[in-house]
Design an enzyme around this catalytic site. Structure first.
Site, PDB file in Angstrom:
ATOM      1  N   LYS A   1       1.103  -1.225   0.171  1.00 35.92           N
ATOM      2  CA  LYS A   1      -0.034   0.128   0.069  1.00 35.92           C
ATOM      3  C   LYS A   1       0.924   1.316  -0.155  1.00 35.92           C
ATOM      4  O   LYS A   1       0.676   2.402  -0.852  1.00 35.92           O
ATOM      5  CB  LYS A   1      -1.478   0.105   1.118  1.00 35.92           C
ATOM      6  CG  LYS A   1      -2.203   1.264   0.835  1.00 35.92           C
ATOM      7  CD  LYS A   1      -3.192   1.239   2.441  1.00 35.92           C
ATOM      8  CE  LYS A   1      -4.017  -0.527   2.065  1.00 35.92           C
ATOM      9  NZ  LYS A   1      -4.759  -0.598   3.496  1.00 35.92           N
TER      10      LYS A   1
ATOM     11  N   LYS B   1       3.483  -4.857  10.830  1.00 35.16           N
ATOM     12  CA  LYS B   1       1.696  -4.821  11.471  1.00 35.16           C
ATOM     13  C   LYS B   1       1.848  -5.114  13.072  1.00 35.16           C
ATOM     14  O   LYS B   1       3.142  -6.007  13.467  1.00 35.16           O
ATOM     15  CB  LYS B   1       0.725  -5.878  10.942  1.00 35.16           C
ATOM     16  CG  LYS B   1      -0.754  -5.552  10.805  1.00 35.16           C
ATOM     17  CD  LYS B   1      -0.962  -4.396  10.630  1.00 35.16           C
ATOM     18  CE  LYS B   1      -2.560  -3.690  10.750  1.00 35.16           C
ATOM     19  NZ  LYS B   1      -3.413  -2.396   9.844  1.00 35.16           N
TER      20      LYS B   1
HETATM   21  P1  NAD Z   1     -15.555  -0.223  12.765  1.00 36.93           P
HETATM   22  O1  NAD Z   1     -15.645  -0.168  14.369  1.00 36.93           O
HETATM   23  O2  NAD Z   1     -15.406   1.733  13.262  1.00 36.93           O
HETATM   24  O3  NAD Z   1     -16.975  -0.446  11.872  1.00 36.93           O
HETATM   25  C1  NAD Z   1     -16.777  -1.510  11.997  1.00 36.93           C
HETATM   26  C2  NAD Z   1     -18.750  -1.112  11.366  1.00 36.93           C
HETATM   27  O4  NAD Z   1     -18.792  -2.708  10.882  1.00 36.93           O
HETATM   28  C3  NAD Z   1     -19.471  -1.347  12.377  1.00 36.93           C
HETATM   29  O5  NAD Z   1     -20.457  -0.263  12.233  1.00 36.93           O
HETATM   30  C4  NAD Z   1     -20.116  -2.559  12.528  1.00 36.93           C
HETATM   31  O6  NAD Z   1     -21.580  -2.658  13.754  1.00 36.93           O
HETATM   32  C5  NAD Z   1     -20.270  -3.516  11.305  1.00 36.93           C
HETATM   33  N1  NAD Z   1     -20.307  -4.178  10.974  1.00 36.93           N
HETATM   34  C6  NAD Z   1     -19.345  -5.699  12.301  1.00 36.93           C
HETATM   35  N2  NAD Z   1     -19.972  -6.419  11.361  1.00 36.93           N
HETATM   36  C7  NAD Z   1     -20.968  -6.560  10.674  1.00 36.93           C
HETATM   37  C8  NAD Z   1     -21.269  -7.169   9.683  1.00 36.93           C
HETATM   38  N3  NAD Z   1     -21.422  -8.596   9.446  1.00 36.93           N
HETATM   39  N4  NAD Z   1     -21.995  -6.716   8.372  1.00 36.93           N
HETATM   40  C9  NAD Z   1     -22.075  -5.469   8.531  1.00 36.93           C
HETATM   41  N5  NAD Z   1     -21.411  -4.860   9.881  1.00 36.93           N
HETATM   42  C10 NAD Z   1     -21.039  -5.175  10.416  1.00 36.93           C
HETATM   43  O7  NAD Z   1     -14.257  -0.284  12.123  1.00 36.93           O
HETATM   44  P2  NAD Z   1     -13.705   1.017  10.543  1.00 36.93           P
HETATM   45  O8  NAD Z   1     -12.612   1.229  11.435  1.00 36.93           O
HETATM   46  O9  NAD Z   1     -14.587   1.792  10.134  1.00 36.93           O
HETATM   47  O10 NAD Z   1     -12.959  -0.136   9.802  1.00 36.93           O
HETATM   48  C11 NAD Z   1     -13.869  -0.397   8.893  1.00 36.93           C
HETATM   49  C12 NAD Z   1     -12.918  -2.096   8.075  1.00 36.93           C
HETATM   50  O11 NAD Z   1     -12.115  -1.053   7.479  1.00 36.93           O
HETATM   51  C13 NAD Z   1     -11.937  -2.686   8.940  1.00 36.93           C
HETATM   52  O12 NAD Z   1     -12.800  -4.162   8.138  1.00 36.93           O
HETATM   53  C14 NAD Z   1     -10.253  -2.148   9.289  1.00 36.93           C
HETATM   54  O13 NAD Z   1      -9.643  -3.172   8.802  1.00 36.93           O
HETATM   55  C15 NAD Z   1     -10.590  -1.544   7.366  1.00 36.93           C
HETATM   56  N6  NAD Z   1      -9.928   0.115   7.412  1.00 36.93           N
HETATM   57  C16 NAD Z   1     -10.205   1.083   8.276  1.00 36.93           C
HETATM   58  C17 NAD Z   1      -9.197   1.766   8.306  1.00 36.93           C
HETATM   59  C18 NAD Z   1      -9.208   3.465   8.898  1.00 36.93           C
HETATM   60  O14 NAD Z   1      -8.159   4.093   9.254  1.00 36.93           O
HETATM   61  N7  NAD Z   1     -10.283   3.031  10.244  1.00 36.93           N
HETATM   62  C19 NAD Z   1      -8.289   1.918   8.321  1.00 36.93           C
HETATM   63  C20 NAD Z   1      -7.933   0.690   6.606  1.00 36.93           C
HETATM   64  C21 NAD Z   1      -8.719  -0.248   6.924  1.00 36.93           C
END
Ligand code: NAD
Length: 459
Positions: A104, A116
């Site tokens: 990335k 990580k």
């Molecule tokens: P978060 O915990 O804030 O939000 C996750 C959301 O997904 C919540 O609304 C939760 O209710 C929902 N969820 C959980 N299980 C679910 C299911 N089975 N079906 C539908 N919805 C479901 O997490 P986030 O920070 O928003 O991250 C989301 C994804 O993005 C993760 O995979 C994370 O690794 C990835 N990501 C996040 C970041 C970041 O900066 N936050 C950066 C890169 C990648």
């Protein structure tokens, strides 16, 4: 290492070895040897650090908790990558995620390597005091490998600015007199974090889509029309249409994506479905996203899940099951929840013509191949969700300069950086009939290979 990244590296190197314009000075036996060396280097991490943290819990019990810090590659700069607190963390997963960070950062020309971390706990089962101790111990056990010029962690699943603040505090105590502001990113703004960091990933995810469907499409419409390319046909068919949008996940990433789509002036969007761990909310006329953001903020991050709660949120929506968001008839679906959401079982039910990966690896390889063959444009995680690490880089820079940017300035720099990447990969994506993911992976591996060659690492 997990097969996924080895496969990415292998197939990207295969494409590059056949491309005689890449490193033309390497030919014959020498070329073969150099590419074999690249595969060996890129498909293994430099270091896998594992410790069993000794933690004296608040309840008086002493436990040992497995913890990892994997440093995959630092050819482009200090190692960089989040620390995940989750009960399913394991060595293969951390190694794989560290390698993806290397790719990335290379793709977006962020001067960091890939790393990580992980701690095998369910953070919800520990008191705040216990989590504080776990964070301090993590830094103590791995302190020799960490530092602003060595390895810079950030938050990931199960960690946030609170944990980064604690960890930076511990790093500072362990190394008095040394520079410490750039040792962790994703800190609170009060403690040297960057404005806009929390929204950065979601903003970047939406910008990726907006750039493709507005900026790039408007500029390149006639060039695209001349291409005999299924992906060009897909985006052209959606041009100037009122685009219906679904967003899976309403957390840090998903809620910001949904709001950005709702507020976008460049495209004609209508967010008709959003979902979280409990439900999908649907309204064919479009959902009131600002009200839903307000509601979830006040209710532990959850969307309303009963008709009474929907009324309380002041919106109109039908409540559907959690998975419905994926198969509703929309033009676009943003995946911002978990990995492996679109897979062999549901791939045939997906109706969206554009899928944007906000989460990491939300589309399985099998589903990816199937949907790509049908001309579905999948904007991959490596391209779409890099906003977090780009603003982490800006936070690291601000910490070094002790100069802090205004929020607008942060977003402007974020978009400029992402635009540079799109302008590199999009023209090639529409010129060749290959999925965008393959294109992005090749670019990342090309950058890493070039630097390794120039630095004499292939002898
Ligand atoms: P978060 O915990 O804030 O939000 C996750 C959301 O997904 C919540 O609304 C939760 O209710 C929902 N969820 C959980 N299980 C679910 C299911 N089975 N079906 C539908 N919805 C479901 O997490 P986030 O920070 O928003 O991250 C989301 C994804 O993005 C993760 O995979 C994370 O690794 C990835 N990501 C996040 C970041 C970041 O900066 N936050 C950066 C890169 C990648």
């Amino acid at each position: 290492m997990g097969n996924q990244t080895v496969d990415i590296v292998k197939s990207s190197l295969q494409a590059l070895v056949d491309d005689k314009s890449f490193l033309p000075e390497l030919s014959g036996e020498r070329r073969k040897k150099a590419f074999t060396s690249l595969l060996a280097i890129l498909s293994t991490p430099n270091h896998v650090n594992k410790s069993f943290l000794r933690i004296a819990l608040e309840n008086g019990q002493v436990v040992r908790i497995p913890a990892y810090r994997v440093q995959h590659n630092n050819i482009l700069g200090p190692y960089k990558g989040g620390i995940r607190f989750h009960e399913s963390v394991n060595e293969d997963e951390v190694v794989n995620l560290a390698a993806l960070m290397t790719l990335k950062n290379a793709l977006h020309q962020v001067p960091f390597g890939g790393a990580k971390g992980g701690v095998v706990i369910n953070p919800r089962e520990f008191s705040e005091k216990d989590l504080y101790v776990i964070c301090k111990k993590y830094v103590q056990y791995f302190s020799d490998s960490l530092g602003p010029d060595k390895d810079i962690p950030a938050p990931d699943v199960g960690t946030g600015e609170r944990e980064m603040d604690w960890m930076m505090g511990e790093y500072k105590s362990i190394r008095p007199g040394e520079s410490y502001r750039g040792s962790f990113t994703g800190k609170s703004v009060e403690n040297g974090g960057s404005l806009g960091r929390r929204e950065a990933t979601g903003k970047g995810v939406y910008y990726t889509f907006r750039y493709l469907m507005h900026d790039f499409l408007n500029l390149q419409e006639s060039w695209l029309a001349e291409r005999d390319n299924p992906f060009a046909k897909t985006v052209l068919a959606l041009k100037d249409k009122l685009l219906s949008v679904a967003v899976q996940g309403f957390g840090n990433v998903g809620s910001v994506v949904a709001l950005a789509a709702f507020q976008c002036n460049h495209l004609n969007n209508k967010v008709v479905a959003v979902s979280d761990r409990n439900v999908t909310l649907y309204n064919s006329e479009g959902l009131n996203i600002p009200s839903l953001v307000k509601y979830s903020y006040a209710n532990n991050g959850d969307l309303p899940k009963t008709d009474e709660m929907v009324k309380l949120a002041g919106i109109k929506a039908e409540i559907l099951n959690r998975e419905a968001v994926l198969t509703i008839d929309t033009d676009v679906v943003f995946l911002a929840a978990l990995e492996n959401q679109v897979h062999g079982e549901n791939k045939k039910d997906i109706k969206a013509r554009i899928i944007v990966e906000g989460a990491n690896a939300p589309v399985s390889t099998e589903a990816d191949e199937y949907l790509s063959a049908k001309g579905v444009v999948i904007i991959p995680d490596i391209l779409a969700n890099a906003g977090g690490v780009i603003v982490s880089y800006l936070e690291w820079l601000q910490g070094r300069e002790t100069q802090f940017y205004q929020e607008e300035e942060v977003y402007q720099k974020l978009y400029e950086k992402m635009k540079e990447t799109f302008d590199t990969v999009l023209p090639q994506f529409f010129a060749d009939p290959y999925p965008l993911r393959r294109n992005c992976n090749i670019h990342a591996v090309m950058k890493l290979s070039m630097i390794m060659y120039r630095q004499g690492k292939l002898y």
